[in-house]
Design a protein around this motif. Structure first.
Motif, short mmCIF file in Angstrom:
data_model
loop_
_atom_site.label_atom_id
_atom_site.label_comp_id
_atom_site.label_asym_id
_atom_site.label_seq_id
_atom_site.Cartn_x
_atom_site.Cartn_y
_atom_site.Cartn_z
N MET A 107 -37.42 15.38 26.60
CA MET A 107 -38.82 15.81 26.38
C MET A 107 -39.63 15.59 27.66
N LEU A 108 -39.38 14.43 28.30
CA LEU A 108 -40.09 14.12 29.55
C LEU A 108 -39.80 15.20 30.59
N ARG A 109 -38.53 15.59 30.70
CA ARG A 109 -38.13 16.60 31.67
C ARG A 109 -38.72 17.96 31.33
N ARG A 110 -38.81 18.22 30.02
CA ARG A 110 -39.25 19.55 29.57
C ARG A 110 -40.76 19.73 29.71
N PHE A 111 -41.52 18.69 29.37
CA PHE A 111 -42.97 18.87 29.27
C PHE A 111 -43.79 18.26 30.41
N SER A 112 -43.22 17.35 31.19
CA SER A 112 -43.99 16.77 32.28
C SER A 112 -44.03 17.74 33.45
N THR A 113 -45.23 17.92 34.02
CA THR A 113 -45.36 18.85 35.15
C THR A 113 -45.55 18.08 36.46
N SER A 114 -45.51 16.75 36.36
CA SER A 114 -45.73 15.93 37.55
C SER A 114 -44.55 16.09 38.52
N GLY A 115 -44.85 15.96 39.81
CA GLY A 115 -43.80 16.02 40.83
C GLY A 115 -42.91 14.79 40.77
N GLN A 116 -43.40 13.77 40.09
CA GLN A 116 -42.65 12.51 39.98
C GLN A 116 -41.68 12.51 38.79
N THR A 117 -41.64 13.63 38.05
CA THR A 117 -40.81 13.68 36.83
C THR A 117 -39.35 13.27 37.05
N PRO A 118 -38.66 13.80 38.08
CA PRO A 118 -37.26 13.38 38.26
C PRO A 118 -37.10 11.88 38.45
N MET A 119 -38.09 11.27 39.17
CA MET A 119 -37.99 9.84 39.41
C MET A 119 -38.24 9.05 38.11
N MET A 120 -39.25 9.49 37.35
CA MET A 120 -39.56 8.81 36.08
C MET A 120 -38.36 8.94 35.13
N ALA A 121 -37.77 10.14 35.11
CA ALA A 121 -36.62 10.38 34.23
C ALA A 121 -35.43 9.51 34.65
N ALA A 122 -35.25 9.37 35.97
CA ALA A 122 -34.12 8.55 36.46
C ALA A 122 -34.31 7.09 36.05
N VAL A 123 -35.55 6.60 36.14
CA VAL A 123 -35.83 5.21 35.74
C VAL A 123 -35.58 5.06 34.23
N LEU A 124 -36.05 6.03 33.45
CA LEU A 124 -35.83 5.99 32.00
C LEU A 124 -34.33 6.00 31.68
N ALA A 125 -33.58 6.79 32.46
CA ALA A 125 -32.13 6.88 32.25
C ALA A 125 -31.46 5.53 32.48
N VAL A 126 -31.92 4.81 33.52
CA VAL A 126 -31.33 3.50 33.83
C VAL A 126 -31.56 2.54 32.66
N PHE A 127 -32.80 2.54 32.12
CA PHE A 127 -33.09 1.65 30.98
C PHE A 127 -32.41 2.14 29.70
N GLY A 128 -32.35 3.46 29.53
CA GLY A 128 -31.74 4.04 28.34
C GLY A 128 -30.26 3.70 28.24
N ALA A 129 -29.60 3.68 29.42
CA ALA A 129 -28.15 3.41 29.43
C ALA A 129 -27.82 2.00 28.97
N LEU A 130 -28.82 1.10 29.02
CA LEU A 130 -28.58 -0.28 28.55
C LEU A 130 -28.22 -0.30 27.07
N ASP A 131 -28.64 0.73 26.35
CA ASP A 131 -28.36 0.78 24.91
C ASP A 131 -26.89 1.14 24.62
N VAL A 132 -26.23 1.80 25.58
CA VAL A 132 -24.84 2.25 25.34
C VAL A 132 -23.91 1.06 25.07
N PRO A 133 -23.87 0.02 25.97
CA PRO A 133 -23.01 -1.12 25.65
C PRO A 133 -23.44 -1.84 24.38
#
Lengths: 40, 229
Positions: free
Chosen positions: B127-153
């Protein structure tokens, strides 16, 4: 058995729906590329 | 990859067909659950494939955070989207399996809840990738991905460390499985992994191409605006 078939059908329905979404996006992109080529 | 694509597509089709045949015919019927246990051959490989894709998303996000490489960002996006598709399969097939075995569709068991949270995290990412128009979106998404991956283990090990309604692991953790069942499980895992590689590569290619088209369109608009002055 109906639960088993429901699970298998649901799995493939999800994958096929996603593949359909990708194909539609490819189609739209191809149209956009054609439009860009025509402009040039 | 372009040359390998048709070969991999054929291999995937063969593996998926053999996997389906194995799951419905070759694998022995489980004594307690009966035929409904065969959902296992789609449910478990889908979960493993989703975890692999989320780890790919994590790796690509870390590469993006370090190098700011747009291709790594596109790969992270593709892996997350295909991962969400596989995670959806897990969340749909799980309750279909639970209903005849547990008598309920869903319970707020630790593993089930953490899997739902995992799905929600990656849906938020998309959703962040789809609806955010900020130039910082890839960076914000990458940070979210790092925290999100903590849920996998957490999802994976939840059944090792806590008492849950969900069955214990079949491989490792003291679990045992009939060799014929294991064979079919691994075939289906290989099949779904090959399928995921194909779909993920297509999604990555689509993402790179659509970014190029967007850039060209923006450039064309600028040129048109410049010419009209």
């Amino acid at each position: 058995m109906s639960y088993l078939y429901a699970a298998y059908v649901a799995t493939w329905a999800i994958h096929i729906a996603y593949l359909g979404y990708l194909l539609r996006r490819y189609g739209r992109l191809r149209t956009e590329i054609e439009d860009l080529k025509k402009k040039r | 990859m372009k040359r390998a694509f048709p070969i991999l597509a054929v291999l995937t089709a063969v593996l998926l067909s053999y996997g389906l045949y194995g799951a419905l015919i070759v694998a022995p019927t489980e004594k307690t659950m009966g035929d409904v246990q065969r959902i296992f051959y789609y449910h478990v490989p889908s979960a493993w494939t989703a975890f692999t894709l989320f780890f790919l998303n994590l790796a690509a996000s870390i590469v993006y955070l370090i190098r700011r490489n747009p291709k790594a960002d596109a790969l992270a996006f593709a892996a997350a989207e295909v991962g969400v598709v596989f995670c959806t399969v897990v969340l749909v097939t799980g309750p279909i399996w639970a209903r005849p075995v547990w008598g309920i569709w869903w319970t707020w068991d630790l593993r089930l809840t953490l899997t739902l949270v995992l799905w929600l995290i990656y849906v938020s990412y998309l959703m962040l990738r789809r609806f955010s128009t900020s130039g910082q979106t890839p960076m914000m998404a990458a940070v979210l991905a790092v925290f999100g991956a903590l849920d996998v283990p957490l999802v994976y090990f939840s059944i090792w460390f806590f008492r849950t309604q969900h069955p214990q692991p079949v491989i490792g953790g003291g679990g045992s499985i009939d060799p014929r069942m294991l064979h079919v499980l691994l075939i289906n895992w290989a099949a779904f992994s090959c399928f995921a590689v194909l779909v993920c590569w297509s999604r990555y290619h689509l993402e790179v191409l659509s970014r190029e088209v967007e850039e060209t369109q923006a450039l064309e608009s600028l040129l048109e605006a410049g010419n009209s002055r």
